[in-house]
Design a protein around this motif. Structure first.
Motif, short mmCIF file in Angstrom:
data_model
loop_
_atom_site.label_atom_id
_atom_site.label_comp_id
_atom_site.label_asym_id
_atom_site.label_seq_id
_atom_site.Cartn_x
_atom_site.Cartn_y
_atom_site.Cartn_z
N ASP A 1 33.19 62.31 33.28
CA ASP A 1 32.33 61.59 34.22
C ASP A 1 32.99 60.34 34.79
O ASP A 1 32.40 59.66 35.64
CB ASP A 1 31.01 61.20 33.54
CG ASP A 1 30.19 62.41 33.13
OD1 ASP A 1 30.30 63.45 33.81
OD2 ASP A 1 29.45 62.31 32.14
N TYR A 2 34.16 60.03 34.32
CA TYR A 2 34.86 58.83 34.77
C TYR A 2 36.17 59.20 35.46
O TYR A 2 36.68 60.31 35.31
CB TYR A 2 35.17 57.91 33.58
CG TYR A 2 33.97 57.23 32.99
CD1 TYR A 2 33.63 55.93 33.35
CD2 TYR A 2 33.16 57.89 32.08
CE1 TYR A 2 32.52 55.30 32.82
CE2 TYR A 2 32.04 57.27 31.53
CZ TYR A 2 31.73 55.98 31.90
OH TYR A 2 30.62 55.37 31.38
N THR B 1 36.29 53.75 36.13
CA THR B 1 35.03 53.64 36.88
C THR B 1 34.25 54.94 36.79
O THR B 1 34.84 56.03 36.66
CB THR B 1 35.29 53.28 38.36
OG1 THR B 1 34.03 53.10 39.03
CG2 THR B 1 36.05 54.38 39.06
N LEU B 2 32.92 54.83 36.84
CA LEU B 2 32.05 56.01 36.77
C LEU B 2 32.00 56.67 38.15
O LEU B 2 31.42 56.13 39.09
CB LEU B 2 30.64 55.60 36.34
CG LEU B 2 29.61 56.71 36.17
CD1 LEU B 2 30.03 57.68 35.08
CD2 LEU B 2 28.24 56.12 35.88
N SER B 3 32.62 57.83 38.26
CA SER B 3 32.67 58.53 39.55
C SER B 3 33.28 59.91 39.32
O SER B 3 33.85 60.18 38.26
CB SER B 3 33.50 57.75 40.57
OG SER B 3 33.53 58.41 41.82
#
Length: 235
Positions: free
Chosen positions: A160-161, A174-176
């Motif tokens: 998820d990061y 970062t969460l992306s």
């Protein structure tokens, strides 16, 4: 503009060939008696404009246009006016009813030329906008970090990061998703080379078979991304 003609009537083909020869901005690539012949040309050459009849044996002009995934600009040339509504519903540039006077042909061709020029200008502006982008903001922990695109070496997906490797001492987490970040970066200076990696073309040191070297890091080239990557660096 590179164009082709599709018509099963030899006299109609001759007339359009003559008209095209009189228009400086048109270049005739092929004259076809049916859609199958035209499909062969479209598969091997970039065509900007199609002049096509509608009522033809086996494969109508309307059916031919509907069958195309990537449609060039097209103009219908036909002896029957009752197809006009359907033709324009397909976004035809114009609908020319036979016998076609030259002034109507020229008007339709000029309209196609103007539309193509507008489309090319929009694509150029889009590319320039990407090329002139200098930085992005990324949320990491409790702050929004400004990252210069020129400093990004490669981006790595971690579920998820994503981990952004830059000139900084530590990578930025970062969460992306990698897909969302790919859209943010654009495709002028960056390219996805694996389901888990995007690289900066600027920072590639070398390419060795199925891997890319950036600093002392080896980044794999995925089979599904290899052809596009090779094409990009060859250009």
């Amino acid at each position: 503009m590179k164009c082709i003609i599709i018509d099963d009537e030899p006299l109609a083909l001759e007339l359009l060939e003559d008209f095209i020869s009189k228009v400086p901005f048109l270049e005739l690539v092929g004259s076809c008696s049916n859609g199958f012949e035209a499909s062969t040309i479209l598969q091997s050459k970039k065509i900007d404009l199609i002049f096509t009849d509608i009522e033809m044996p086996d494969f109508s002009g309307i059916d031919f246009i509907k069958s195309l995934d990537n449609k060039p600009l097209f103009i219908f040339t036909t002896a029957y006016s009752h197809y006009a509504v359907e033709g324009f519903n397909l976004n035809a540039i114009d609908y020319l009813v036979k016998p076609i006077p030259f002034h109507r042909f020229l008007k339709a061709a000029t309209r196609a030329q103007n539309l193509l020029q507008s489309k090319n200008e929009e694509e150029t502006l889009s590319v320039n906008k990407e090329a002139n982008q200098e930085f992005i903001f990324v949320k990491s922990e409790y702050e929004n970090l400004k990252i210069n695109l020129a400093d990004i070496k490669y981006i790595e997906s971690l579920k998820d990061y994503i981990k952004i490797h830059t000139n900084r001492e530590k990578p930025i987490l970062t969460l992306s998703s990698l897909k969302n970040f790919e859209e943010k970066l654009g495709k002028v200076n960056f390219i996805r080379v694996h389901k888990s990696f995007i690289v900066s073309l600027k920072h590639i040191y070398s390419v060795q078979r199925n891997r890319i070297i950036i600093d002392d890091n080896w980044i794999p080239i995925g089979l599904n991304y290899r052809d596009e990557f090779i094409k990009k660096i060859d250009n």
